[in-house]
Design a protein around this motif. Structure first.
Motif, PDB file in Angstrom:
ATOM      1  N   SER A 129     -37.984  68.152 -34.509  1.00  0.00           N
ATOM      2  CA  SER A 129     -36.764  67.901 -34.648  1.00  0.00           C
ATOM      3  C   SER A 129     -36.136  66.722 -33.773  1.00  0.00           C
ATOM      4  O   SER A 129     -35.130  66.238 -33.927  1.00  0.00           O
ATOM      5  N   GLU A 130     -36.773  66.541 -32.711  1.00  0.00           N
ATOM      6  CA  GLU A 130     -36.240  65.577 -31.781  1.00  0.00           C
ATOM      7  C   GLU A 130     -36.946  64.177 -32.167  1.00  0.00           C
ATOM      8  O   GLU A 130     -36.296  62.997 -31.539  1.00  0.00           O
ATOM      9  N   LEU A 131     -37.847  64.031 -33.107  1.00  0.00           N
ATOM     10  CA  LEU A 131     -38.395  62.645 -33.509  1.00  0.00           C
ATOM     11  C   LEU A 131     -37.257  62.088 -34.493  1.00  0.00           C
ATOM     12  O   LEU A 131     -36.572  62.465 -35.113  1.00  0.00           O
ATOM     13  N   THR A 132     -37.420  60.695 -34.457  1.00  0.00           N
ATOM     14  CA  THR A 132     -36.345  59.936 -35.322  1.00  0.00           C
ATOM     15  C   THR A 132     -37.165  60.133 -36.767  1.00  0.00           C
ATOM     16  O   THR A 132     -38.368  60.534 -36.951  1.00  0.00           O
ATOM     17  N   ASP A 133     -36.581  59.620 -37.826  1.00  0.00           N
ATOM     18  CA  ASP A 133     -37.075  59.809 -39.218  1.00  0.00           C
ATOM     19  C   ASP A 133     -38.581  58.811 -39.068  1.00  0.00           C
ATOM     20  O   ASP A 133     -39.236  59.428 -39.724  1.00  0.00           O
ATOM     21  N   ALA A 134     -38.211  57.669 -38.838  1.00  0.00           N
ATOM     22  CA  ALA A 134     -39.450  56.888 -38.609  1.00  0.00           C
ATOM     23  C   ALA A 134     -40.755  57.504 -37.611  1.00  0.00           C
ATOM     24  O   ALA A 134     -41.773  57.483 -38.168  1.00  0.00           O
ATOM     25  N   GLN A 135     -40.482  58.109 -36.726  1.00  0.00           N
ATOM     26  CA  GLN A 135     -41.485  58.869 -35.963  1.00  0.00           C
ATOM     27  C   GLN A 135     -42.198  59.866 -36.669  1.00  0.00           C
ATOM     28  O   GLN A 135     -43.352  60.112 -36.875  1.00  0.00           O
ATOM     29  N   LEU A 136     -41.197  60.681 -37.446  1.00  0.00           N
ATOM     30  CA  LEU A 136     -41.689  61.967 -38.257  1.00  0.00           C
ATOM     31  C   LEU A 136     -42.453  61.438 -39.277  1.00  0.00           C
ATOM     32  O   LEU A 136     -43.671  61.916 -39.622  1.00  0.00           O
ATOM     33  N   ILE A 137     -42.165  60.251 -40.006  1.00  0.00           N
ATOM     34  CA  ILE A 137     -43.016  59.714 -41.383  1.00  0.00           C
ATOM     35  C   ILE A 137     -44.249  59.441 -40.717  1.00  0.00           C
ATOM     36  O   ILE A 137     -45.256  59.480 -41.495  1.00  0.00           O
TER      37      ILE A 137
END
Length: 159
Positions: free
Chosen positions: A8-16
């Motif tokens: 949940s701490e990751l940005t959307d781009a990092q998660l993708i």
């Protein structure tokens, strides 16, 4: 800290960006062989369930190019494996639409996931049960198996 909290701490781009890394690691570990994540996880979970239960046949996953069957038992029985998170399997693309009297697999294993992709159940059906419950799925005009209460009752529940 749980993995979900860290995600949940990751940005959307990092998660993708994690997805390709996860696929690569799953392949390195031999859990999946292609990018068909749900189908491959279903095959992996089915093989593990059978191979860890002394009352069930031991399964060997086939090469991905094998038509109609995904695994073979130590006795030579052919297994098709379908994974789904819905109320039916995907289509059986290489099965003929007209009955030709041939048996294409002895058993069908259905790995059913919950909506959050946790394992719900693993069912086993015979070829004859598959023939009894299969339906033609439009617009593909290919067979699939709806996961109805009747199918669940008739099938052998593995997990």
């Amino acid at each position: 800290m749980t993995i979900n909290a860290r995600l949940s701490e990751l940005t959307d781009a990092q998660l993708i960006d994690l997805y390709p890394s996860i696929l690569k690691e799953l392949k390195v570990r031999g859990i999946i062989r292609t990018n068909n994540l749900i189908g491959e996880l279903g095959e992996h979970l089915a093989a593990n369930a059978y191979n860890s239960n002394p009352k069930l046949h031991k399964l060997q996953l086939n090469l991905k190019s094998t038509k109609n069957i995904d695994a073979t038992s130590h006795k030579g029985e052919r297994y098709a494996i379908k994974a789904t998170s819905g109320n039916g399997t995907g289509v059986f693309a290489s099965l003929p639409t007209e009955d030709d009297g041939k048996v294409y697999f002895e058993y069908l294993i259905v790995v059913r996931f919950n909506k959050d992709y946790t394992l719900d159940a693993i069912y086993e059906l015979t070829w004859d049960q598959f023939l009894m419950y299969r339906k033609m799925k439009p617009p593909e005009n290919k067979w699939n198996l709806p996961i109805t209460e009747a199918v669940k009752v008739a099938a052998k529940r593995i997990v």
